[in-house]
Design an enzyme around this catalytic site. Sequence first.
Site, PDB file in Angstrom:
ATOM      1  N   THR A 224      44.259  -3.067-136.680  1.00 23.93           N
ATOM      2  CA  THR A 224      44.022  -2.114-135.603  1.00 23.93           C
ATOM      3  C   THR A 224      44.585  -0.775-136.052  1.00 23.93           C
ATOM      4  O   THR A 224      45.644  -0.742-136.666  1.00 23.93           O
ATOM      5  CB  THR A 224      44.762  -2.550-134.316  1.00 23.93           C
ATOM      6  OG1 THR A 224      44.285  -3.842-133.916  1.00 23.93           O
ATOM      7  CG2 THR A 224      44.543  -1.561-133.189  1.00 23.93           C
ATOM      8  N   VAL A 253      39.099 -10.960-126.306  1.00 25.56           N
ATOM      9  CA  VAL A 253      39.754  -9.660-126.280  1.00 25.56           C
ATOM     10  C   VAL A 253      41.162  -9.841-126.809  1.00 25.56           C
ATOM     11  O   VAL A 253      41.897 -10.711-126.329  1.00 25.56           O
ATOM     12  CB  VAL A 253      39.793  -9.068-124.852  1.00 25.56           C
ATOM     13  CG1 VAL A 253      40.608  -7.786-124.831  1.00 25.56           C
ATOM     14  CG2 VAL A 253      38.379  -8.818-124.353  1.00 25.56           C
ATOM     15  N   GLY A 254      41.546  -9.073-127.802  1.00 20.02           N
ATOM     16  CA  GLY A 254      42.888  -9.149-128.355  1.00 20.02           C
ATOM     17  C   GLY A 254      43.825  -8.166-127.694  1.00 20.02           C
ATOM     18  O   GLY A 254      43.614  -7.745-126.552  1.00 20.02           O
ATOM     19  N   ASP A 255      44.845  -7.758-128.421  1.00 20.39           N
ATOM     20  CA  ASP A 255      45.844  -6.877-127.820  1.00 20.39           C
ATOM     21  C   ASP A 255      45.447  -5.416-127.889  1.00 20.39           C
ATOM     22  O   ASP A 255      46.100  -4.572-127.280  1.00 20.39           O
ATOM     23  CB  ASP A 255      47.209  -7.094-128.471  1.00 20.39           C
ATOM     24  CG  ASP A 255      47.282  -6.520-129.877  1.00 20.39           C
ATOM     25  OD1 ASP A 255      46.259  -6.549-130.590  1.00 20.39           O
ATOM     26  OD2 ASP A 255      48.361  -6.054-130.267  1.00 20.39           O
ATOM     27  N   THR A 275      50.061  -3.765-134.747  1.00 21.68           N
ATOM     28  CA  THR A 275      48.893  -4.323-135.421  1.00 21.68           C
ATOM     29  C   THR A 275      49.224  -5.737-135.848  1.00 21.68           C
ATOM     30  O   THR A 275      50.389  -6.069-136.071  1.00 21.68           O
ATOM     31  CB  THR A 275      48.500  -3.466-136.646  1.00 21.68           C
ATOM     32  OG1 THR A 275      47.327  -4.014-137.260  1.00 21.68           O
ATOM     33  CG2 THR A 275      49.610  -3.413-137.676  1.00 21.68           C
ATOM     34  N   GLY A 276      48.192  -6.581-135.941  1.00 16.46           N
ATOM     35  CA  GLY A 276      48.441  -7.950-136.371  1.00 16.46           C
ATOM     36  C   GLY A 276      47.711  -8.962-135.514  1.00 16.46           C
ATOM     37  O   GLY A 276      46.614  -8.689-135.018  1.00 16.46           O
ATOM     38  N   ASP A 277      48.323 -10.110-135.335  1.00 20.09           N
ATOM     39  CA  ASP A 277      47.712 -11.209-134.604  1.00 20.09           C
ATOM     40  C   ASP A 277      47.817 -10.936-133.106  1.00 20.09           C
ATOM     41  O   ASP A 277      48.767 -11.332-132.437  1.00 20.09           O
ATOM     42  CB  ASP A 277      48.419 -12.517-134.967  1.00 20.09           C
ATOM     43  CG  ASP A 277      47.713 -13.745-134.407  1.00 20.09           C
ATOM     44  OD1 ASP A 277      46.853 -13.592-133.525  1.00 20.09           O
ATOM     45  OD2 ASP A 277      48.037 -14.859-134.855  1.00 20.09           O
TER      46      ASP A 277
END
Length: 359
Positions: A224, A253-255, A275-277
């Site tokens: 991201t 939908v992610g973060d 950013t990341g999981d």
Amino acid sequence: MASAGNLSISLVFFFTLFSLVKGHEGIGSSGKYPIVVSTWPFVEAVRAAWKAVDKGFSAVDAVVEGCSACEELRCDGTVGPGGSPDENGETTLDALLMNGATMEVGAVAAMRYVKDGIKAARLVMQYTEHTMLVGDRASAFAISMGLPGPTNLSSSESLEKWTRWKENNCQPNFRKNVIPVDSCGPYQPKDNNMGLNNGICSEPKSMGIIESRTSLVGPHNHDTISMAVIDKMGHIAVGTSTNGATFKIPGRVGDGPIVGSSAYADDEVGACGATGDGDIMMRFLPCYQVVESMRQGMEPKLAAKDAISRITRKFPDFTGAVVAIDKNGVHAGACHGWTFQYSVRSPDMDDVEVFTVLP
């Protein structure tokens, strides 16, 4: 006794060495505005934001310029259109914009057919009383407010990636506790009772630890852009843009558009980007945690490390990072599971500088 000249040379050498050490550890400061900080070596995006804020534009304007540049460049294939296909081969976008002066937020999630994620998020913030719009309705709103569309967000590269994934029996994927009818689904629950066991909820795993997700998350399939800007007036804004996790389940939908998870800003304190999981990170609101820790007096480096440690205690295989910046321009990063880099531009720099943070 050393001469005054030798003493001056020694002091210059000491401070130069100190600055280099700080940079390697991923921590630095700028006592002047404006300043731009972004996840990853997205140098052109930071330059675009810097150009705007250095000319006197607001922090919000600069964030939009920076994230838009990353969308157009399709940074790492994980920002903007043309990347990260879902299980159906389609690319969708998530984005967020937050004004740290007013605490207004605009976000879009699982948005189809519109390529300008951050601009759509800004339209939500400017022209609605809502915080987030999702799916096709977000697309319709953005187009009705003047953004171009409908547009196919897939690309030859994303479709080729999706084809190879299908040929690999749709592995890896984000499914769990299911049985596919064939190698690529459709899927049904293993126990065929929707997770229920005689009316009793299934028990959580020991210590809340789950299987490794390292095969699903990496620097080039889960990035991201999360950007923070402090403008010449000292106002702070943050923004994010992403096309999400590669081969995600459609509708995921992610973060990225979740305020407090991927980004957070407050003029009184500072800002954070992550950013990341995202599926894991959004459960902990790490950027809200970072800003609140700084509000209580914690310096950015410790606040960033603390937010990451809260996640890793529960999910030791987690992969992700945060970058923190306080209202005085002091910045630092923390990460787990990968080596993280973030980019900075401030008045005392000739160009964008990239800081490296080790796990």
